[in-house]
Design a protein around this motif. Structure first.
Motif, mmCIF file in Angstrom:
data_model
loop_
_atom_site.group_PDB
_atom_site.id
_atom_site.type_symbol
_atom_site.label_atom_id
_atom_site.label_comp_id
_atom_site.label_asym_id
_atom_site.label_seq_id
_atom_site.Cartn_x
_atom_site.Cartn_y
_atom_site.Cartn_z
ATOM 1 N N PHE A 192 131.456 86.928 85.592
ATOM 2 C CA PHE A 192 131.796 86.265 86.425
ATOM 3 C C PHE A 192 133.467 85.811 86.531
ATOM 4 O O PHE A 192 134.069 84.792 86.247
ATOM 5 N N ARG A 193 133.645 87.277 86.994
ATOM 6 C CA ARG A 193 135.390 87.921 86.939
ATOM 7 C C ARG A 193 136.154 87.822 87.924
ATOM 8 O O ARG A 193 136.969 88.297 87.956
ATOM 9 N N SER A 194 134.883 88.081 90.123
ATOM 10 C CA SER A 194 135.814 88.581 90.369
ATOM 11 C C SER A 194 135.057 87.370 91.554
ATOM 12 O O SER A 194 133.997 86.726 91.499
ATOM 13 N N HIS A 195 135.886 87.490 92.884
ATOM 14 C CA HIS A 195 135.747 86.625 94.213
ATOM 15 C C HIS A 195 133.956 86.772 94.731
ATOM 16 O O HIS A 195 133.367 86.568 95.108
ATOM 17 N N SER A 196 133.708 88.771 93.960
ATOM 18 C CA SER A 196 132.334 89.052 94.174
ATOM 19 C C SER A 196 131.535 88.929 93.311
ATOM 20 O O SER A 196 130.126 88.413 94.007
ATOM 21 N N ASN A 225 143.230 86.403 95.725
ATOM 22 C CA ASN A 225 144.046 85.787 97.024
ATOM 23 C C ASN A 225 142.736 84.413 96.293
ATOM 24 O O ASN A 225 142.040 84.353 96.888
ATOM 25 N N VAL A 226 143.704 83.215 95.629
ATOM 26 C CA VAL A 226 142.626 81.802 95.527
ATOM 27 C C VAL A 226 143.111 81.433 97.237
ATOM 28 O O VAL A 226 141.727 80.631 96.865
ATOM 29 N N ILE A 227 143.674 81.023 97.140
ATOM 30 C CA ILE A 227 143.945 80.821 98.612
ATOM 31 C C ILE A 227 142.830 80.899 100.038
ATOM 32 O O ILE A 227 141.704 79.959 99.681
ATOM 33 N N HIS A 228 142.382 81.974 99.778
ATOM 34 C CA HIS A 228 141.119 82.477 99.995
ATOM 35 C C HIS A 228 139.669 82.392 100.355
ATOM 36 O O HIS A 228 138.557 82.295 100.542
ATOM 37 N N ALA A 229 139.286 82.518 98.339
ATOM 38 C CA ALA A 229 138.619 81.604 97.960
ATOM 39 C C ALA A 229 137.910 80.469 98.277
ATOM 40 O O ALA A 229 137.228 79.825 98.357
ATOM 41 N N ILE A 230 139.485 79.905 98.113
ATOM 42 C CA ILE A 230 139.334 77.816 98.523
ATOM 43 C C ILE A 230 138.900 78.623 100.269
ATOM 44 O O ILE A 230 137.665 77.351 100.330
ATOM 45 N N ARG A 231 138.849 79.064 100.610
ATOM 46 C CA ARG A 231 138.704 79.205 102.079
ATOM 47 C C ARG A 231 137.442 79.529 102.682
ATOM 48 O O ARG A 231 136.427 78.936 102.970
ATOM 49 N N TYR A 232 136.816 80.929 102.055
ATOM 50 C CA TYR A 232 135.539 81.169 101.806
ATOM 51 C C TYR A 232 134.240 80.218 100.993
ATOM 52 O O TYR A 232 133.562 79.715 101.456
ATOM 53 N N PHE A 233 134.285 79.572 99.785
ATOM 54 C CA PHE A 233 133.397 78.980 99.241
ATOM 55 C C PHE A 233 133.718 77.589 99.701
ATOM 56 O O PHE A 233 132.544 76.820 99.896
ATOM 57 N N GLY A 234 134.508 77.230 99.949
ATOM 58 C CA GLY A 234 134.838 75.862 101.297
ATOM 59 C C GLY A 234 134.586 75.695 102.310
ATOM 60 O O GLY A 234 133.165 74.815 102.534
#
Length: 295
Positions: A192-196, A225-234
């Motif tokens: 578990f080392r990437s957004h994918s 980008n962590v902000i992209h991750a917040i938006r995608y998973f949130g």
């Protein structure tokens, strides 16, 4: 969003009063000190734990991490895997009956890696740090080499067995990404080392009870980008609680810092959590605020 407090393992009156002084509404307990007879948590102990928090006017919103001997065979595909899965399911069921809605967990065989826990921080705080150069040649452990494929197979077997039980129990299971998200370390894969990889997690068993313990610091260590991750998973309802953590540096060399001094734009992060409708606990995770002279 609600203000949370965590990383302690006991709901003592002293700790709960300390949390009250910060004005938080939600409590998380990390690897809570509970009886573990039979490799599971018992209903009466969980109810007692919840009531002890509620008696101080707060909510026990999550438990984070089970003892390692609850699921070492699960992670490694060992001979006691099915027995441990059965016990995990009983703990989930008991958590649901006790009214504790979230279980945070990880799938790191070798757990979190840091190369120092005494790096000088602001105001003589001691902070943790990681330098890949110091561990890139770490010897293979007695476990031998474990591949990505083996870890994914073990994880998928586990997740498919437990998420249906989590659904029935009403307990959401949130996974903490691998910290640091570098693989392998000492020959053991960290999947578990990437957004994918996190997307693969939520797609492996699609369920509103399968999601993330969103460690903002760990995810910011990843190349994406962590902000992209917040938006995608949130936006998909997959963030079950947040470690509101900040770092300085990059994947191979970083230091944990106080929330206001790292590389993440924390105000922007909060605005994106709000934008996607995130409604659960925001829990600051900070450097050790005790200076060397106080030890």
């Amino acid at each position: 969003m609600r203000a949370g407090f965590g990383q302690f393992n006991q709901a003592t009156p002293e700790y709960l009063r300390f949390a009250q002084q910060y004005g938080v509404t939600d409590i998380l307990l990390n690897t809570p000190q509970l009886p573990t007879a039979g490799g599971q948590w018992q209903l009466a102990d969980l109810v007692k734990l919840r009531l002890s928090v509620e008696q101080h006017g707060m909510k026990l919103s999550a438990l984070e991490n089970v003892p390692s001997n609850f699921y070492d065979h699960i992670m490694l595909g060992g001979p006691k895997r099915d027995e441990q899965i059965e016990n995990w399911c009983k703990s989930l069921t008991n958590m649901g009956k006790a009214g504790i809605p979230v279980l945070g967990y990880h799938f790191m065989v070798l757990y979190v890696w840091r190369t120092s826990s005494t790096t000088p921080g602001r105001g003589q705080a001691r902070v943790t740090s990681f330098d890949y150069e110091l561990v890139k040649d770490a010897p293979i452990t007695e476990l031998g080499e474990i591949s990505d494929e083996q870890m994914w197979d073990n994880f998928t077997y586990f997740l498919k067995a437990v998420i249906p039980v989590a659904e029935r129990a009403g307990v959401r299971m949130g996974l903490h990404p691998d910290d640091p998200p570098i693989s392998p370390l000492a020959g053991v894969a960290r999947i578990f080392r990437s957004h994918s990889a996190l997307r693969r997690l939520i797609e492996t068993v699609p369920s509103e009870y399968n999601g993330l313990e969103f460690c903002q610091g760990t995810i910011s260590e990843m190349p994406e980008n962590v902000i992209h991750a917040i938006r995608y998973f949130g936006s998909r309802g997959k963030i079950f609680y947040v470690h509101f953590r900040n770092i300085k540096g990059s994947l191979n060399n970083f230091v944990e810092v106080f929330p206001d001094e790292g590389d993440i734009d924390m105000l922007k992060a909060l605005r994106v959590y709000k934008e996607v409708g995130y409604e659960y606990m925001i829990m600051p995770v900070i450097a050790d605020p005790i200076g060397e002279e106080e030890r």
